[in-house]
Design an enzyme around this catalytic site. Sequence first.
Site, mmCIF file in Angstrom:
data_model
loop_
_atom_site.group_PDB
_atom_site.id
_atom_site.type_symbol
_atom_site.label_atom_id
_atom_site.label_comp_id
_atom_site.label_asym_id
_atom_site.label_seq_id
_atom_site.Cartn_x
_atom_site.Cartn_y
_atom_site.Cartn_z
ATOM 1 N N ASN A 236 0.852 -1.180 0.000
ATOM 2 C CA ASN A 236 0.000 0.000 0.000
ATOM 3 C C ASN A 236 0.893 1.236 0.000
ATOM 4 O OD1 ASN A 236 -2.403 -1.513 0.179
ATOM 5 N ND2 ASN A 236 -2.138 -1.727 2.383
ATOM 6 N N GLN B 220 -2.131 3.668 2.677
ATOM 7 C CA GLN B 220 -1.014 3.282 3.542
ATOM 8 C C GLN B 220 -1.247 3.868 4.930
ATOM 9 O OE1 GLN B 220 2.790 4.487 1.974
ATOM 10 N NE2 GLN B 220 3.955 3.538 3.647
ATOM 11 N N HIS C 116 6.704 -1.363 3.707
ATOM 12 C CA HIS C 116 6.464 -2.754 4.101
ATOM 13 C C HIS C 116 5.708 -3.481 3.013
ATOM 14 C CE1 HIS C 116 3.148 -0.284 5.611
ATOM 15 N NE2 HIS C 116 2.359 -1.326 5.375
ATOM 16 N N HIS D 12 3.202 -6.600 2.472
ATOM 17 C CA HIS D 12 2.341 -7.611 3.082
ATOM 18 C C HIS D 12 2.531 -8.903 2.302
ATOM 19 C CE1 HIS D 12 -0.369 -4.741 5.345
ATOM 20 N NE2 HIS D 12 0.124 -3.907 4.443
HETATM 21 P P1 5GP Z 1 -0.631 -0.512 5.740
HETATM 22 O O1 5GP Z 1 -2.093 -0.206 5.883
HETATM 23 O O2 5GP Z 1 0.224 0.667 6.124
HETATM 24 O O3 5GP Z 1 -0.253 -1.125 4.435
HETATM 25 O O4 5GP Z 1 -0.372 -1.683 6.763
HETATM 26 C C1 5GP Z 1 0.049 -1.512 8.076
HETATM 27 C C2 5GP Z 1 -0.075 -2.871 8.743
HETATM 28 O O5 5GP Z 1 0.661 -2.837 9.928
HETATM 29 C C3 5GP Z 1 -1.512 -3.244 9.097
HETATM 30 O O6 5GP Z 1 -1.849 -4.471 8.461
HETATM 31 C C4 5GP Z 1 -1.471 -3.387 10.614
HETATM 32 O O7 5GP Z 1 -2.256 -4.454 11.103
HETATM 33 C C5 5GP Z 1 0.006 -3.604 10.894
HETATM 34 N N1 5GP Z 1 0.467 -3.108 12.176
HETATM 35 C C6 5GP Z 1 0.241 -1.877 12.700
HETATM 36 N N2 5GP Z 1 0.849 -1.751 13.890
HETATM 37 C C7 5GP Z 1 1.489 -2.937 14.112
HETATM 38 C C8 5GP Z 1 2.303 -3.410 15.190
HETATM 39 O O8 5GP Z 1 2.576 -2.730 16.174
HETATM 40 N N3 5GP Z 1 2.785 -4.673 15.075
HETATM 41 C C9 5GP Z 1 2.519 -5.461 13.986
HETATM 42 N N4 5GP Z 1 3.038 -6.692 13.995
HETATM 43 N N5 5GP Z 1 1.762 -5.040 12.955
HETATM 44 C C10 5GP Z 1 1.251 -3.788 13.016
#
Ligand code: 5GP
Length: 118
Positions: free
Chosen positions: A88, A95, A101, A103
């Site tokens: 994302n 994002q 990162h 996934h």
């Molecule tokens: P994004 O939406 O930015 O692509 O994804 C962020 C991801 O980080 C989400 O899937 C969320 O569940 C994960 N996430 C957020 N905070 C933490 C954390 O403290 N530890 C872990 N393991 N995952 C996290």
Amino acid sequence: MNTDTCIFCKIVRGEIPSRKVFEDDELMAFHDINPMAPVHLLLIPREHIASMAELEQRHRNVVGNMMLVANRLAVEQGSPEGFRLIVNTGRIGRQDVYHLHMHVIGGASPLPGMIMKS
Ligand code: 5GP
Ligand code: ZN
């Protein structure tokens, strides 16, 4: 984003816990805290890069290695018959965490349609 407050930089530094599945000198992978599938890992560079939109030529090795490690981790962590990589990016990409990162998503049965965020 400041690296002092970045949640994934804190995970890299061991300041907040994570269920780590992989690390080397440039990358780390751990379980997503809110998994969307039986296998849901986050693969990150140790270096703070805010998003794909901030990538520079000097990042090409680390990003290439992320692809190779993602493939291996998906197989090792329980999704040997295929997987999905999602990065994302920015506001349009929804994002939430501004530390690059990937996934790594998979599991026992085929995943739902392409766009999973509600
Ligand atoms: P994004 O939406 O930015 O692509 O994804 C962020 C991801 O980080 C989400 O899937 C969320 O569940 C994960 N996430 C957020 N905070 C933490 C954390 O403290 N530890 C872990 N393991 N995952 C996290
Ligand atoms: Zn960071």
